[in-house]
Design an enzyme around this catalytic site. Structure first.
Site, PDB file in Angstrom:
ATOM      1  N   ASP A 105       0.854  -1.186   0.000  1.00  0.00           N
ATOM      2  CA  ASP A 105       0.000   0.000   0.000  1.00  0.00           C
ATOM      3  C   ASP A 105       0.899   1.248   0.000  1.00  0.00           C
ATOM      4  OD1 ASP A 105      -2.997   0.887   0.432  1.00  0.00           O
ATOM      5  OD2 ASP A 105      -1.864   2.007   1.922  1.00  0.00           O
ATOM      6  N   HIS A 310      -7.072  -6.642  -0.898  1.00  0.00           N
ATOM      7  CA  HIS A 310      -6.039  -5.629  -0.717  1.00  0.00           C
ATOM      8  C   HIS A 310      -5.019  -5.953   0.371  1.00  0.00           C
ATOM      9  CE1 HIS A 310      -4.211  -1.679  -0.749  1.00  0.00           C
ATOM     10  NE2 HIS A 310      -4.443  -1.548   0.540  1.00  0.00           N
TER      11      HIS A 310
END
Length: 333
Positions: A105, A310
């Site tokens: 991320d 994610h």
């Protein structure tokens, strides 16, 4: 029982940084694990254990603004120059010449910048979900606003009134309950999105990126997705962010325009061995986002983790750890 090494501290780049370290000190080059938003070094708990048991030295900091690390007040204190200098300072503190930087991320954005800004300190780079891209042709916030509208969370984060900060700070448990879940299969996500907007995070065909409002309206009783955290693990995140708030991490986003302006003229070519780990079902950072990376990263290997959204290193920890160990041994001995 949650396993983490003892928390340690270092003075790095003018702040006190909290970090965790495991594995043999003699191992070179070590792997520095850099988390994203809204996360902590704790996000790497599975990899810290697996890599250190495989004989690899690992270091995982709470990055600037997060957890046990200090949170400077000025927004500009979170510019990319500071975030990369923090990692250099950590290497200096530990008397390490070079490291392999692994980032997920926002941590991925930082580690891809390391060989551009501090090439002498970087042996290799691993991006998890986050690809390396060339400098955008225009301000990235303008791109987000044009593509996704004013309610897109990164656009909202630019608001100096800090309304997103207030929303997240007053809904800490709901934030992690909502975010830290596996995406639904695409058909199920489409069917449930109309009933429960948050249920489609990372899976719905038309992604709703108004994250503050989604968290504010979140009702976990109506969320069909499977949590990726145990209650004990979720509590670690909740306790940390109740203490620190979310502003430190959100300030990283508030420097995106500044970072873009100051990167003009910077060669974005990465000249070290690199690995790009992609997650099949990450709708925010999909595998397709890594298309064409080879032009900027000549020594690049790609690896796809299937059945993951994610939060890849927490959703599929064994597969991610195994790939990191295999690649590290093959490329660096």
């Amino acid at each position: 029982m949650i396993e983490m090494p003892p928390l340690q501290f270092a003075q790095t780049n003018g702040i006190r940084t909290g970090y965790y370290e495991a594995g043999p000190i003699s191992d070179r080059p070590p792997m520095v694990l850099c988390h994203g938003w809204p996360e902590l070094a704790f996000s790497w708990r599975h990899q810290i254990k697996a890599l250190s048991e495989a004989g690899i030295r690992v270091i995982a900091p709470d990055q600037r603004g997060y957890g046990a690390t200090e949170r400077p007040e000025p927004v500009e204190a979170y510019a990319i120059e500071q975030l990369t200098a923090d990692l250099v300072g950590l290497l200096d503190h530990l008397k390490i010449d070079q490291a392999i930087f692994v980032g997920h991320d926002w941590g991925g954005f930082v580690v891809w910048q390391m060989p551009l800004r501090h090439p002498g300190r970087v042996a290799g780079v691993v991006g998890i979900n986050t690809p390396h891209r060339d400098r955008a042709p225009i301000d990235p916030i303008a791109i987000f606003r044009e593509r996704f509208g004013d309610m897109m969370y990164i656009v909202q984060f630019q608001d100096p009134a800090r309304e997103p900060d207030r929303i997240f700070n007053s809904h800490v448990e709901a934030t992690f309950d909502a975010f830290m879940r596996k995406p639904l299969p695409r058909a199920a996500a489409a069917a449930s999105a109309a009933e429960q907007p948050i249920a489609g995070i990372g899976a719905a065909p038309k992604l709703n990126l108004a994250f503050p409002q989604m968290v504010e309206a979140y009702d976990g009783r109506r969320d069909a997705r499977t949590p990726i955290l145990t209650e004990e693990e979720k509590q670690v995140f909740v306790d940390a962010f109740r203490r620190t708030g979310f502003t430190g991490g959100i300030n990283w986003y508030r420097n995106m325009t500044r970072n873009w302006r100051r990167s003009e003229g910077l060669d974005h070519t990465v000249h070290v061995p690199s690995l790009m780990i992609m997650a099949e079902n990450d709708a925010v950072l999909p595998p397709s986002a890594a298309d064409g990376m080879e032009k900027l990263v000549p020594d690049l290997e790609k690896y796809l983790v299937r059945n993951s959204g994610h939060w890849t290193q927490q959703e599929q920890p064994e597969e991610v750890s195994a790939k990191l160990i295999e690649w590290r041994r093959r490329r660096f001995g």
